[in-house]
Design a protein around this motif. Sequence first.
Motif, PDB file in Angstrom:
ATOM      1  N   GLY A 155       0.810  -1.210   0.000  1.00 11.89           N
ATOM      2  CA  GLY A 155       0.000   0.000   0.000  1.00 11.89           C
ATOM      3  C   GLY A 155       0.839   1.253   0.000  1.00 11.89           C
ATOM      4  O   GLY A 155       2.049   1.219  -0.218  1.00 11.89           O
ATOM      5  N   GLU A 156       0.176   2.377   0.244  1.00 19.09           N
ATOM      6  CA  GLU A 156       0.854   3.668   0.328  1.00 19.09           C
ATOM      7  C   GLU A 156       0.618   4.245   1.720  1.00 19.09           C
ATOM      8  O   GLU A 156      -0.445   4.800   1.994  1.00 19.09           O
ATOM      9  N   PRO A 157       1.606   4.134   2.602  1.00 17.76           N
ATOM     10  CA  PRO A 157       1.459   4.763   3.921  1.00 17.76           C
ATOM     11  C   PRO A 157       1.647   6.267   3.782  1.00 17.76           C
ATOM     12  O   PRO A 157       2.420   6.736   2.951  1.00 17.76           O
ATOM     13  N   LEU A 173      -5.193  -7.133   0.661  1.00 13.13           N
ATOM     14  CA  LEU A 173      -5.108  -6.209  -0.463  1.00 13.13           C
ATOM     15  C   LEU A 173      -6.312  -5.275  -0.454  1.00 13.13           C
ATOM     16  O   LEU A 173      -7.383  -5.637   0.041  1.00 13.13           O
ATOM     17  N   THR A 174      -6.128  -4.079  -1.012  1.00 18.04           N
ATOM     18  CA  THR A 174      -7.251  -3.156  -1.160  1.00 18.04           C
ATOM     19  C   THR A 174      -7.243  -2.580  -2.571  1.00 18.04           C
ATOM     20  O   THR A 174      -6.265  -2.713  -3.307  1.00 18.04           O
ATOM     21  N   GLY A 175      -8.328  -1.885  -2.902  1.00 17.26           N
ATOM     22  CA  GLY A 175      -8.429  -1.271  -4.215  1.00 17.26           C
ATOM     23  C   GLY A 175      -7.756   0.087  -4.312  1.00 17.26           C
ATOM     24  O   GLY A 175      -7.786   0.707  -5.376  1.00 17.26           O
ATOM     25  N   ILE A 176      -7.122   0.542  -3.236  1.00 14.91           N
ATOM     26  CA  ILE A 176      -6.503   1.868  -3.264  1.00 14.91           C
ATOM     27  C   ILE A 176      -5.175   1.858  -4.005  1.00 14.91           C
ATOM     28  O   ILE A 176      -4.947   2.664  -4.920  1.00 14.91           O
ATOM     29  N   PHE A 177      -4.273   0.955  -3.613  1.00 19.90           N
ATOM     30  CA  PHE A 177      -2.923   1.003  -4.162  1.00 19.90           C
ATOM     31  C   PHE A 177      -2.888   0.911  -5.692  1.00 19.90           C
ATOM     32  O   PHE A 177      -2.206   1.721  -6.333  1.00 19.90           O
ATOM     33  N   PRO A 178      -3.595  -0.023  -6.326  1.00 19.96           N
ATOM     34  CA  PRO A 178      -3.523  -0.079  -7.789  1.00 19.96           C
ATOM     35  C   PRO A 178      -4.153   1.123  -8.467  1.00 19.96           C
ATOM     36  O   PRO A 178      -3.982   1.311  -9.679  1.00 19.96           O
ATOM     37  N   LEU A 224       0.720  -2.114 -12.005  1.00 20.77           N
ATOM     38  CA  LEU A 224       1.607  -3.166 -12.504  1.00 20.77           C
ATOM     39  C   LEU A 224       2.217  -3.957 -11.346  1.00 20.77           C
ATOM     40  O   LEU A 224       2.269  -5.187 -11.367  1.00 20.77           O
ATOM     41  N   ALA A 225       2.688  -3.235 -10.322  1.00 19.92           N
ATOM     42  CA  ALA A 225       3.275  -3.895  -9.159  1.00 19.92           C
ATOM     43  C   ALA A 225       2.240  -4.741  -8.431  1.00 19.92           C
ATOM     44  O   ALA A 225       2.528  -5.868  -8.001  1.00 19.92           O
ATOM     45  N   PHE A 226       1.040  -4.200  -8.290  1.00 16.79           N
ATOM     46  CA  PHE A 226      -0.059  -4.910  -7.625  1.00 16.79           C
ATOM     47  C   PHE A 226      -0.378  -6.208  -8.359  1.00 16.79           C
ATOM     48  O   PHE A 226      -0.500  -7.283  -7.750  1.00 16.79           O
ATOM     49  N   ASN A 227      -0.497  -6.140  -9.679  1.00 21.21           N
ATOM     50  CA  ASN A 227      -0.800  -7.334 -10.473  1.00 21.21           C
ATOM     51  C   ASN A 227       0.336  -8.354 -10.420  1.00 21.21           C
ATOM     52  O   ASN A 227       0.090  -9.570 -10.407  1.00 21.21           O
TER      53      ASN A 227
END
Length: 315
Positions: A8-10, A133-138, A146-149
């Motif tokens: 994620g993005e802290p 996982l969440t829908g925020i990071f992608p 790309l990293a998330f996938n």
Amino acid sequence: MSDFLTIGEPMALFASQDEDQSLAQSVNFKKYLAGAEVNVAVGVSRLGYSTEYVTQLGADPLGEFIKEQLAVNHIGTSYISQTSKHWTAFQMKQRVTKGDPGVAYFRKNSAASHIDDVAMDQIDLTDVKLVHLTGIFPAISDQAELAFNRLLQLIHRHPEIRTTFDPNLRPQLWRSQAEMVEKINQFAMQADIIMPGLSEGEILVGSREPETIADFYLENGINTDTVIIKMGETGAFIKTKDGNHMMIPGYSVDHVVDTVGAGDGFAVGVITGLLDGMPLENAVRRGNAIGSLAVQAPGDNDGYPTREKLNAYQL
């Protein structure tokens, strides 16, 4: 090696200390650690599980603050890189006595949005039991997606790892609502356990009926075996692949201080309950309990309990 991992993005959170003042009017702020996924990591760590957090920070004071706070909360930083080319994201949050606080985000072109997808191959998933996982990071950038996938691909090589997914919709991060719905549902259907809120279900599925939302994911998901619909103070609705379903009542709270972080607290309860080997309904009950604790404290994760506090609260 860790029991739990998330990406994620802290962010550094500057929370106003001036009640019912707009962010423009407020002059007194306190700095916290924030971000949906890091909230969950804090809660899971606080209940005794080893955690790892995957992200990229800027080589700046806010990045150093976040690394220090992660260390204080015993969250692993093996997969955190820093860059001098991009800055660490932050947010500002209003303090209100009623309703949801106003929040302003400053994350465009942040360090996390430039994370290297190739770096995902360095992650050791050998002993990981659960990935959240969440829908925020992608949503923060094409590179983050790309990293998330890539991480999803690696997780799928380990069928023993359970995955939870919280949509955590952030429409402002997507090019359009249609793109958001399509991609969030694609991500969700790759998870074992999906945890949307009732209003999120209305956007993603087109219905506020809990069983309709659950059936959509159970019938279309690749790996999905459980859907948990968060319904606030009312509680949570569960339905599993075998058709079993139930409603788990929520907790009544006399005084709400801050609603931000309640959904992440719910995820903490479900995740740690499952890691503890609890039956699903008991894990969801714990989720309801931690969600109710979260709204009684300032800061996004200040209300998440230790084992001692949780046991006392649930008695």
